[in-house]
Motif scaffolding. Structure first.
Motif, PDB file in Angstrom:
ATOM      1  N   ARG A 195      15.408  18.965  -9.636  1.00 58.77           N
ATOM      2  CA  ARG A 195      15.174  18.619  -8.241  1.00 58.77           C
ATOM      3  C   ARG A 195      13.904  17.955  -7.997  1.00 58.77           C
ATOM      4  NH1 ARG A 195      16.649  23.214  -4.224  1.00 58.77           N
ATOM      5  NH2 ARG A 195      16.885  20.960  -2.685  1.00 58.77           N
ATOM      6  N   VAL A 196      12.772  18.319  -8.898  1.00 56.40           N
ATOM      7  CA  VAL A 196      11.757  17.541  -8.503  1.00 56.40           C
ATOM      8  C   VAL A 196      11.826  16.191  -9.190  1.00 56.40           C
ATOM      9  CG1 VAL A 196       9.451  17.404  -9.597  1.00 56.40           C
ATOM     10  CG2 VAL A 196      10.134  19.484  -8.718  1.00 56.40           C
ATOM     11  N   ASP A 197      12.420  16.037 -10.530  1.00 54.34           N
ATOM     12  CA  ASP A 197      12.667  14.834 -11.028  1.00 54.34           C
ATOM     13  C   ASP A 197      13.646  13.732 -10.277  1.00 54.34           C
ATOM     14  OD1 ASP A 197      11.988  13.524 -13.556  1.00 54.34           O
ATOM     15  OD2 ASP A 197      14.231  13.516 -14.342  1.00 54.34           O
ATOM     16  N   GLU A 198      14.508  14.241  -9.420  1.00 55.29           N
ATOM     17  CA  GLU A 198      15.213  13.535  -8.447  1.00 55.29           C
ATOM     18  C   GLU A 198      14.465  13.056  -7.533  1.00 55.29           C
ATOM     19  OE1 GLU A 198      18.225  11.427  -6.633  1.00 55.29           O
ATOM     20  OE2 GLU A 198      18.236  12.130  -8.762  1.00 55.29           O
ATOM     21  N   LEU A 199      13.543  13.873  -6.944  1.00 56.88           N
ATOM     22  CA  LEU A 199      12.712  13.662  -6.013  1.00 56.88           C
ATOM     23  C   LEU A 199      11.662  12.427  -6.457  1.00 56.88           C
ATOM     24  CD1 LEU A 199      11.568  13.858  -2.855  1.00 56.88           C
ATOM     25  CD2 LEU A 199      10.192  15.947  -3.780  1.00 56.88           C
ATOM     26  N   ALA A 200      11.115  12.698  -7.487  1.00 56.07           N
ATOM     27  CA  ALA A 200      10.466  11.622  -8.053  1.00 56.07           C
ATOM     28  C   ALA A 200      10.968  10.231  -8.260  1.00 56.07           C
ATOM     29  CB  ALA A 200       9.758  12.098  -9.268  1.00 56.07           C
ATOM     30  N   LEU A 201      12.101  10.270  -8.565  1.00 61.74           N
ATOM     31  CA  LEU A 201      13.172   9.081  -8.825  1.00 61.74           C
ATOM     32  C   LEU A 201      13.292   8.507  -7.331  1.00 61.74           C
ATOM     33  CD1 LEU A 201      14.522   7.081 -10.478  1.00 61.74           C
ATOM     34  CD2 LEU A 201      16.571   8.838 -10.440  1.00 61.74           C
ATOM     35  N   ARG A 202      13.598   9.261  -6.491  1.00 62.47           N
ATOM     36  CA  ARG A 202      13.957   8.559  -5.293  1.00 62.47           C
ATOM     37  C   ARG A 202      12.531   7.797  -4.579  1.00 62.47           C
ATOM     38  NH1 ARG A 202      16.374  13.269  -1.674  1.00 62.47           N
ATOM     39  NH2 ARG A 202      15.956  11.869   0.139  1.00 62.47           N
ATOM     40  N   CYS A 203      11.305   8.739  -5.075  1.00 60.88           N
ATOM     41  CA  CYS A 203      10.170   8.054  -4.458  1.00 60.88           C
ATOM     42  C   CYS A 203       9.935   6.621  -5.468  1.00 60.88           C
ATOM     43  CB  CYS A 203       9.014   8.859  -4.965  1.00 60.88           C
ATOM     44  SG  CYS A 203       9.100  10.325  -3.600  1.00 60.88           S
TER      45      CYS A 203
ATOM     46  N   SER B 287       0.659  -1.180   0.188  1.00 60.13           N
ATOM     47  CA  SER B 287       0.024   0.087  -0.055  1.00 60.13           C
ATOM     48  C   SER B 287       1.139   1.172   0.027  1.00 60.13           C
ATOM     49  CB  SER B 287      -0.796  -0.091   1.111  1.00 60.13           C
ATOM     50  OG  SER B 287      -1.673   1.382   1.254  1.00 60.13           O
ATOM     51  N   HIS B 288       2.022   1.200   0.889  1.00 55.28           N
ATOM     52  CA  HIS B 288       2.674   2.304   0.905  1.00 55.28           C
ATOM     53  C   HIS B 288       3.581   2.558  -0.382  1.00 55.28           C
ATOM     54  CE1 HIS B 288       2.174   3.567   4.965  1.00 55.28           C
ATOM     55  NE2 HIS B 288       2.303   2.597   5.314  1.00 55.28           N
ATOM     56  N   ALA B 289       4.013   1.400  -1.026  1.00 54.25           N
ATOM     57  CA  ALA B 289       4.809   1.624  -2.340  1.00 54.25           C
ATOM     58  C   ALA B 289       3.708   2.059  -3.541  1.00 54.25           C
ATOM     59  CB  ALA B 289       5.146  -0.017  -2.573  1.00 54.25           C
ATOM     60  N   ALA B 290       2.501   1.714  -3.387  1.00 57.04           N
ATOM     61  CA  ALA B 290       1.528   2.321  -4.371  1.00 57.04           C
ATOM     62  C   ALA B 290       1.204   3.799  -4.158  1.00 57.04           C
ATOM     63  CB  ALA B 290       0.175   1.625  -4.268  1.00 57.04           C
ATOM     64  N   ALA B 291       1.408   4.268  -3.103  1.00 62.07           N
ATOM     65  CA  ALA B 291       1.145   5.615  -2.672  1.00 62.07           C
ATOM     66  C   ALA B 291       2.245   6.576  -3.125  1.00 62.07           C
ATOM     67  CB  ALA B 291       1.067   5.797  -1.160  1.00 62.07           C
ATOM     68  N   LEU B 292       3.593   5.870  -2.700  1.00 54.52           N
ATOM     69  CA  LEU B 292       4.736   6.451  -3.395  1.00 54.52           C
ATOM     70  C   LEU B 292       4.876   6.545  -4.747  1.00 54.52           C
ATOM     71  CD1 LEU B 292       7.619   5.102  -0.899  1.00 54.52           C
ATOM     72  CD2 LEU B 292       6.917   7.549  -1.441  1.00 54.52           C
ATOM     73  N   ARG B 293       4.600   5.478  -5.586  1.00 52.59           N
ATOM     74  CA  ARG B 293       4.590   5.715  -6.905  1.00 52.59           C
ATOM     75  C   ARG B 293       3.671   6.557  -7.633  1.00 52.59           C
ATOM     76  NH1 ARG B 293       4.412  -0.150  -6.360  1.00 52.59           N
ATOM     77  NH2 ARG B 293       6.352  -0.883  -6.593  1.00 52.59           N
ATOM     78  N   GLU B 294       2.427   6.553  -6.958  1.00 54.31           N
ATOM     79  CA  GLU B 294       1.341   7.607  -7.228  1.00 54.31           C
ATOM     80  C   GLU B 294       1.687   9.136  -7.012  1.00 54.31           C
ATOM     81  OE1 GLU B 294      -1.854  10.374  -6.559  1.00 54.31           O
ATOM     82  OE2 GLU B 294      -0.739   9.602  -5.060  1.00 54.31           O
ATOM     83  N   ARG B 295       2.429   9.330  -5.910  1.00 52.28           N
ATOM     84  CA  ARG B 295       3.071  10.534  -5.585  1.00 52.28           C
ATOM     85  C   ARG B 295       4.128  10.934  -6.718  1.00 52.28           C
ATOM     86  NH1 ARG B 295       0.261   8.904  -1.575  1.00 52.28           N
ATOM     87  NH2 ARG B 295      -0.890  10.308  -0.093  1.00 52.28           N
ATOM     88  N   ALA B 296       4.791  10.319  -6.996  1.00 49.82           N
ATOM     89  CA  ALA B 296       6.085  10.392  -8.009  1.00 49.82           C
ATOM     90  C   ALA B 296       5.613  10.903  -9.216  1.00 49.82           C
ATOM     91  CB  ALA B 296       6.928   9.040  -8.059  1.00 49.82           C
ATOM     92  N   GLU B 297       4.444   9.870  -9.789  1.00 49.61           N
ATOM     93  CA  GLU B 297       3.722  10.383 -11.033  1.00 49.61           C
ATOM     94  C   GLU B 297       3.256  11.793 -11.087  1.00 49.61           C
ATOM     95  OE1 GLU B 297       4.170   9.063 -14.101  1.00 49.61           O
ATOM     96  OE2 GLU B 297       5.552   7.836 -12.791  1.00 49.61           O
ATOM     97  N   ARG B 298       2.389  12.160  -9.917  1.00 46.98           N
ATOM     98  CA  ARG B 298       1.859  13.330  -9.739  1.00 46.98           C
ATOM     99  C   ARG B 298       2.863  14.758  -9.412  1.00 46.98           C
ATOM    100  NH1 ARG B 298      -2.062  13.414  -4.660  1.00 46.98           N
ATOM    101  NH2 ARG B 298      -2.274  15.467  -5.523  1.00 46.98           N
ATOM    102  N   LEU B 299       4.038  14.281  -9.132  1.00 52.76           N
ATOM    103  CA  LEU B 299       5.055  15.236  -9.107  1.00 52.76           C
ATOM    104  C   LEU B 299       5.639  15.566 -10.488  1.00 52.76           C
ATOM    105  CD1 LEU B 299       7.313  14.297  -6.115  1.00 52.76           C
ATOM    106  CD2 LEU B 299       6.442  16.392  -6.403  1.00 52.76           C
ATOM    107  N   ARG B 300       5.974  14.537 -11.330  1.00 54.88           N
ATOM    108  CA  ARG B 300       6.209  14.541 -12.652  1.00 54.88           C
ATOM    109  C   ARG B 300       5.234  15.223 -13.625  1.00 54.88           C
ATOM    110  NH1 ARG B 300       8.255   8.672 -11.575  1.00 54.88           N
ATOM    111  NH2 ARG B 300      10.512   9.141 -11.377  1.00 54.88           N
ATOM    112  N   GLY B 301       4.096  14.795 -13.187  1.00 53.16           N
ATOM    113  CA  GLY B 301       3.032  15.708 -14.050  1.00 53.16           C
ATOM    114  C   GLY B 301       2.662  17.183 -13.897  1.00 53.16           C
TER     115      GLY B 301
END
Length: 80
Positions: free
Chosen positions: A53-61, A21-35
């Motif tokens: 910086r946003v791209d790096e944060l999304a990659l870390r997520c 569940s946490h993994a799915a939430a992180l993936r969703e947030r990474a996609e929202r950041l990128r979008g």
């Protein structure tokens, strides 16, 4: 009292489900950041730095989500 948060499932299966569940939430947030970043109408060196910086944060997520998913698989006995 069991020592686990209210509503948290017990045992390895419950822990694995929580990790997924946490993994799915992180993936969703990474996609929202990128979008959100892609939708910005902002140009220049500061915009480029911000996007990097946003791209790096999304990659870390995304990487963290992958680690959580691997841990869940280990708990399920599928990661071997």
């Amino acid at each position: 009292m069991s020592g686990r948060p209210y509503g948290a499932p017990a045992g390895p299966r419950g822990a694995a489900e929580g990790l997924r569940s946490h993994a799915a939430a992180l993936r969703e947030r990474a996609e929202r950041l990128r979008g959100a970043c892609a939708g910005l109408d902002w140009k220049g060196p500061q915009a480029d730095l911000f996007r990097a910086r946003v791209d790096e944060l999304a990659l870390r997520c995304t990487r963290a989500a992958e680690g959580l998913a691997r841990s869940a698989a280990e708990l399920d006995g599928r990661g071997r």
